[in-house]
Design an enzyme around this catalytic site. Structure first.
Site, PDB file in Angstrom:
ATOM      1  N   TYR A  65      -1.271   9.209  12.505  1.00 19.53           N
ATOM      2  CA  TYR A  65      -0.845   9.973  11.327  1.00 19.53           C
ATOM      3  C   TYR A  65      -1.742  11.178  11.132  1.00 19.53           C
ATOM      4  O   TYR A  65      -2.964  11.059  11.197  1.00 19.53           O
ATOM      5  CB  TYR A  65      -0.970   9.149  10.033  1.00 19.53           C
ATOM      6  CG  TYR A  65      -0.382   7.772  10.031  1.00 19.53           C
ATOM      7  CD1 TYR A  65       0.704   7.432  10.822  1.00 19.53           C
ATOM      8  CD2 TYR A  65      -0.918   6.797   9.186  1.00 19.53           C
ATOM      9  CE1 TYR A  65       1.231   6.149  10.784  1.00 19.53           C
ATOM     10  CE2 TYR A  65      -0.396   5.516   9.137  1.00 19.53           C
ATOM     11  CZ  TYR A  65       0.674   5.194   9.950  1.00 19.53           C
ATOM     12  OH  TYR A  65       1.186   3.924   9.903  1.00 19.53           O
ATOM     13  N   LEU A 103      -7.179  14.900  -1.038  1.00 21.11           N
ATOM     14  CA  LEU A 103      -6.931  16.158  -1.739  1.00 21.11           C
ATOM     15  C   LEU A 103      -5.798  16.076  -2.773  1.00 21.11           C
ATOM     16  O   LEU A 103      -5.992  16.465  -3.931  1.00 21.11           O
ATOM     17  CB  LEU A 103      -6.606  17.254  -0.697  1.00 21.11           C
ATOM     18  CG  LEU A 103      -6.311  18.629  -1.276  1.00 21.11           C
ATOM     19  CD1 LEU A 103      -7.517  19.211  -1.978  1.00 21.11           C
ATOM     20  CD2 LEU A 103      -5.817  19.576  -0.176  1.00 21.11           C
ATOM     21  N   TYR A 144     -14.943   3.879   9.962  1.00 21.48           N
ATOM     22  CA  TYR A 144     -13.486   3.823   9.782  1.00 21.48           C
ATOM     23  C   TYR A 144     -12.784   4.405  11.016  1.00 21.48           C
ATOM     24  O   TYR A 144     -11.858   3.805  11.567  1.00 21.48           O
ATOM     25  CB  TYR A 144     -13.076   4.608   8.521  1.00 21.48           C
ATOM     26  CG  TYR A 144     -11.621   4.969   8.499  1.00 21.48           C
ATOM     27  CD1 TYR A 144     -10.652   4.023   8.169  1.00 21.48           C
ATOM     28  CD2 TYR A 144     -11.186   6.252   8.859  1.00 21.48           C
ATOM     29  CE1 TYR A 144      -9.305   4.353   8.196  1.00 21.48           C
ATOM     30  CE2 TYR A 144      -9.851   6.585   8.883  1.00 21.48           C
ATOM     31  CZ  TYR A 144      -8.916   5.631   8.548  1.00 21.48           C
ATOM     32  OH  TYR A 144      -7.587   5.952   8.590  1.00 21.48           O
ATOM     33  N   LYS A 150     -10.148   2.671  14.104  1.00 20.95           N
ATOM     34  CA  LYS A 150      -8.843   3.133  14.608  1.00 20.95           C
ATOM     35  C   LYS A 150      -8.887   3.287  16.125  1.00 20.95           C
ATOM     36  O   LYS A 150      -7.976   2.877  16.836  1.00 20.95           O
ATOM     37  CB  LYS A 150      -8.441   4.452  13.940  1.00 20.95           C
ATOM     38  CG  LYS A 150      -8.122   4.322  12.450  1.00 20.95           C
ATOM     39  CD  LYS A 150      -6.965   3.361  12.208  1.00 20.95           C
ATOM     40  CE  LYS A 150      -6.735   3.060  10.746  1.00 20.95           C
ATOM     41  NZ  LYS A 150      -5.805   1.941  10.506  1.00 20.95           N
ATOM     42  N   GLY A 152       0.826  -1.215   0.000  1.00 18.19           N
ATOM     43  CA  GLY A 152       0.000   0.000   0.000  1.00 18.19           C
ATOM     44  C   GLY A 152       0.858   1.261   0.000  1.00 18.19           C
ATOM     45  O   GLY A 152       2.096   1.198  -0.085  1.00 18.19           O
ATOM     46  N   LEU A 154      -5.535 -11.149   5.941  1.00 17.06           N
ATOM     47  CA  LEU A 154      -5.164 -11.306   7.356  1.00 17.06           C
ATOM     48  C   LEU A 154      -6.307 -11.848   8.210  1.00 17.06           C
ATOM     49  O   LEU A 154      -6.090 -12.264   9.344  1.00 17.06           O
ATOM     50  CB  LEU A 154      -4.704  -9.963   7.931  1.00 17.06           C
ATOM     51  CG  LEU A 154      -3.434  -9.403   7.291  1.00 17.06           C
ATOM     52  CD1 LEU A 154      -3.214  -7.982   7.757  1.00 17.06           C
ATOM     53  CD2 LEU A 154      -2.230 -10.254   7.612  1.00 17.06           C
ATOM     54  N   PHE A 209      -0.131  -2.239   8.763  1.00 15.41           N
ATOM     55  CA  PHE A 209      -0.797  -1.187   7.978  1.00 15.41           C
ATOM     56  C   PHE A 209      -2.134  -1.652   7.415  1.00 15.41           C
ATOM     57  O   PHE A 209      -3.020  -0.838   7.175  1.00 15.41           O
ATOM     58  CB  PHE A 209       0.059  -0.798   6.759  1.00 15.41           C
ATOM     59  CG  PHE A 209       1.333  -0.081   7.082  1.00 15.41           C
ATOM     60  CD1 PHE A 209       1.327   1.253   7.429  1.00 15.41           C
ATOM     61  CD2 PHE A 209       2.552  -0.744   7.010  1.00 15.41           C
ATOM     62  CE1 PHE A 209       2.504   1.929   7.707  1.00 15.41           C
ATOM     63  CE2 PHE A 209       3.745  -0.077   7.287  1.00 15.41           C
ATOM     64  CZ  PHE A 209       3.708   1.258   7.636  1.00 15.41           C
ATOM     65  N   ASN A 222      -3.220  -8.574   0.696  1.00 15.67           N
ATOM     66  CA  ASN A 222      -4.132  -9.298  -0.213  1.00 15.67           C
ATOM     67  C   ASN A 222      -4.415  -8.505  -1.490  1.00 15.67           C
ATOM     68  O   ASN A 222      -5.298  -8.872  -2.270  1.00 15.67           O
ATOM     69  CB  ASN A 222      -5.451  -9.682   0.487  1.00 15.67           C
ATOM     70  CG  ASN A 222      -6.279  -8.460   0.848  1.00 15.67           C
ATOM     71  OD1 ASN A 222      -5.834  -7.330   0.688  1.00 15.67           O
ATOM     72  ND2 ASN A 222      -7.483  -8.695   1.345  1.00 15.67           N
ATOM     73  N   LEU A 223      -3.685  -7.409  -1.685  1.00 17.14           N
ATOM     74  CA  LEU A 223      -3.776  -6.593  -2.909  1.00 17.14           C
ATOM     75  C   LEU A 223      -5.190  -6.055  -3.132  1.00 17.14           C
ATOM     76  O   LEU A 223      -5.568  -5.754  -4.256  1.00 17.14           O
ATOM     77  CB  LEU A 223      -3.295  -7.397  -4.140  1.00 17.14           C
ATOM     78  CG  LEU A 223      -1.867  -7.927  -4.044  1.00 17.14           C
ATOM     79  CD1 LEU A 223      -1.557  -8.840  -5.232  1.00 17.14           C
ATOM     80  CD2 LEU A 223      -0.852  -6.793  -3.987  1.00 17.14           C
ATOM     81  N   SER A 236      -4.594   7.108  13.447  1.00 19.31           N
ATOM     82  CA  SER A 236      -4.908   8.308  12.668  1.00 19.31           C
ATOM     83  C   SER A 236      -5.305   9.445  13.588  1.00 19.31           C
ATOM     84  O   SER A 236      -5.871   9.220  14.676  1.00 19.31           O
ATOM     85  CB  SER A 236      -6.078   7.967  11.730  1.00 19.31           C
ATOM     86  OG  SER A 236      -6.652   9.138  11.211  1.00 19.31           O
TER      87      SER A 236
HETATM   88  N1  UFG Z   1     -10.680  18.344  -0.009  1.00 22.50           N
HETATM   89  C1  UFG Z   1     -11.239  19.139  -0.974  1.00 22.50           C
HETATM   90  N2  UFG Z   1     -11.547  18.591  -2.193  1.00 22.50           N
HETATM   91  C2  UFG Z   1     -11.289  17.271  -2.481  1.00 22.50           C
HETATM   92  C3  UFG Z   1     -10.705  16.449  -1.469  1.00 22.50           C
HETATM   93  C4  UFG Z   1     -10.413  17.016  -0.247  1.00 22.50           C
HETATM   94  O1  UFG Z   1     -11.483  20.337  -0.754  1.00 22.50           O
HETATM   95  O2  UFG Z   1     -11.608  16.825  -3.582  1.00 22.50           O
HETATM   96  C5  UFG Z   1     -10.344  18.926   1.293  1.00 22.50           C
HETATM   97  C6  UFG Z   1     -11.116  18.288   2.431  1.00 22.50           C
HETATM   98  O3  UFG Z   1     -12.359  18.921   2.595  1.00 22.50           O
HETATM   99  C7  UFG Z   1     -10.161  18.512   3.612  1.00 22.50           C
HETATM  100  C8  UFG Z   1      -8.784  18.476   2.964  1.00 22.50           C
HETATM  101  O4  UFG Z   1      -8.993  18.680   1.570  1.00 22.50           O
HETATM  102  O5  UFG Z   1     -10.364  19.786   4.129  1.00 22.50           O
HETATM  103  C9  UFG Z   1      -8.083  17.145   3.160  1.00 22.50           C
HETATM  104  O6  UFG Z   1      -8.958  16.113   2.760  1.00 22.50           O
HETATM  105  P1  UFG Z   1      -8.457  14.600   2.589  1.00 22.50           P
HETATM  106  O7  UFG Z   1      -9.624  13.807   2.121  1.00 22.50           O
HETATM  107  O8  UFG Z   1      -7.221  14.568   1.769  1.00 22.50           O
HETATM  108  O9  UFG Z   1      -8.014  14.202   4.057  1.00 22.50           O
HETATM  109  P2  UFG Z   1      -8.883  14.147   5.383  1.00 22.50           P
HETATM  110  O10 UFG Z   1      -8.232  15.087   6.336  1.00 22.50           O
HETATM  111  O11 UFG Z   1     -10.313  14.320   5.165  1.00 22.50           O
HETATM  112  O12 UFG Z   1      -8.715  12.618   5.742  1.00 22.50           O
HETATM  113  C10 UFG Z   1      -7.508  12.125   6.193  1.00 22.50           C
HETATM  114  C11 UFG Z   1      -7.362  10.646   5.843  1.00 22.50           C
HETATM  115  C12 UFG Z   1      -8.372   9.826   6.575  1.00 22.50           C
HETATM  116  C13 UFG Z   1      -8.379  10.157   8.034  1.00 22.50           C
HETATM  117  C14 UFG Z   1      -8.535  11.642   8.238  1.00 22.50           C
HETATM  118  C15 UFG Z   1      -8.416  12.032   9.658  1.00 22.50           C
HETATM  119  O13 UFG Z   1      -7.512  10.443   4.459  1.00 22.50           O
HETATM  120  O14 UFG Z   1      -8.034   8.460   6.414  1.00 22.50           O
HETATM  121  O15 UFG Z   1      -7.500  12.314   7.549  1.00 22.50           O
HETATM  122  O16 UFG Z   1      -8.758  13.369   9.839  1.00 22.50           O
HETATM  123  F1  UFG Z   1      -9.399   9.551   8.686  1.00 22.50           F
END
Ligand code: UFG
Length: 351
Positions: A188, A211, A160, A164, A20, A69, A91, A42-43, A135
């Site tokens: 993280y 994002l 989800y 965690k 991953g 797993l 992970f 497990n891909l 997380s």
């Molecule tokens: N965002 C956008 N447009 C998009 C995607 C994201 O504006 O198309 C914004 C979201 O609203 C957020 C920021 O970009 O404000 C980050 O979004 P992500 O989806 O990249 O990340 P998140 O903070 O929502 O999620 C991450 C992990 C999750 C974890 C979470 C914990 O991907 O696994 O942090 O806060 F649960």
């Protein structure tokens, strides 16, 4: 002969989910740090070609088991075949927040049964050290920022998130009953970017939820435009704030945490660390950083808030800085540059 001796002296680490995104970058750091890596995956959400990428960077193809797993019997056979396993980095998990709302039972079963199987393997096969992928989602929206490990764990926004939280509790309680074992949960913040060689990176299946892959896929023409989810938050530019850290920095933290446990440096047999840069970056700032390093003007528009998003969060990483001797150093600009290099590499591969 020297090679055989060297390999005998290497500490063996099982990396579940090692093909991953974070797992593969950690496998690279472990291999270059002198560990023997065995991957179980497990891909479900990754590709076997990642092993090629790991080999291209390190010169070594880790041993690989294609295994779920949750299949406890097969897992037991793998641990028996592997003999002495010095540590496990776990992970492997389902990780899509939105999907977890639609398929809660699948998330609870997959993420928790696999973890419990791993904990049972540790006991029955005499393997004493575990690193768990947690997380910052466990904090929800904190009242005070930055968040420390002592900040309260809040009600999760999705199944989800609960996997965690529950995973951390299962490990904590299991460690309380096993004084000779050690575990750490690494919370993280937002990992981004790709390996600077562009041999490995993030491989989102279908439409990305996160994002940075959405930004790079838009810039390269795979998506029409990026939607910014809300600019009416109580933040300086109105968009959400996160703590973005480079995936290679994050990978290095796993090696540091593992070494500390194996060297007997733990202060308790279960510990928790925040892994972030300690700096909040808004969505609009992240877009600006991408535009600056790529030279591409990103097509984006502002839309409504995304359900479940928290307004702002960033880490106080000082405990990890102090105890693990680790610090995230790669800037968001460098991270965006590696993400862009990786997206271009994928395009060239596909064409
Ligand atoms: N965002 C956008 N447009 C998009 C995607 C994201 O504006 O198309 C914004 C979201 O609203 C957020 C920021 O970009 O404000 C980050 O979004 P992500 O989806 O990249 O990340 P998140 O903070 O929502 O999620 C991450 C992990 C999750 C974890 C979470 C914990 O991907 O696994 O942090 O806060 F649960």
């Amino acid at each position: 002969m020297a090679d055989i001796l060297e390999s005998l002296m290497k500490k063996k680490v099982i990396v579940t989910g090692g093909t991953g995104y974070i797992g593969s970058h950690t496998a690279v750091e472990l291999i270059t740090g002198g560990f023997e890596v065995v991957i179980i995956d497990n891909l479900y959400n990754s590709d076997i070609s990642v092993l090629e990428g790991i080999r291209a960077i390190t010169g070594i193809t880790p041993k690989f088991y294609d295994n779920d797993l949750c299949d406890r019997k097969r897992l037991d056979e793998i641990f028996t075949a592997e003999g002495k396993v010095d540590a496990i980095i776990h992970f492997a998990a389902y990780k899509a927040v939105g999907e977890s709302v639609r398929k809660p039972l699948e998330y609870y079963r997959n993420n928790l049964v696999s973890l419990m199987n791993i904990l049972e393997m540790m006991e029955s096969h005499n393997s004493h050290a575990l690193v768990f992928s947690s997380s910052c989602t466990v904090y929800g929206q904190p009242d005070t920022l930055p968040v420390t490990e002592a900040s309260p764990v809040r009600e999760a926004a999705s199944p989800y998130g609960y996997t965690k939280q529950a995973g951390e509790i299962i490990i904590r309680d299991t460690m309380a009953s096993r004084p000779s074992h050690n575990a750490v949960s690494l919370r993280y913040f937002n990992p981004i970017g790709a390996h600077p060689t562009a041999f490995i990176g993030e491989l989102p299946r279908g439409v990305p939820e996160n994002l940075v892959p959405y930004i790079t896929q838009t810039a390269i023409g795979l998506r029409e435009e990026l939607k910014v989810f809300g600019t009416d938050y109580d933040t300086p530019d109105g968009s959400c704030i996160r703590d973005y850290l480079h995936v290679v920095d994050l990978a290095k933290a796993h090696v540091a945490a593992l070494k500390r446990m194996l060297d007997g440096g733990s202060k308790a047999n279960y510990e928790v660390f925040n892994l972030g840069m300690g700096k909040g970056v808004s969505v609009l700032e992240a877009i600006a950083a991408f535009e600056k390093v790529s030279g591409v003007k990103l097509n984006y528009s502002i839309t409504g808030r995304r359900a479940g998003d928290i307004e702002k969060i960033w880490a106080d990483p000082s405990l990890a800085n102090r105890e693990l001797g680790w610090m995230a150093e790669i800037t968001i600009e460098e991270a965006m540059e590696t993400a862009w290099r990786w997206e271009n590499k994928l395009k060239n591969k596909g064409s």
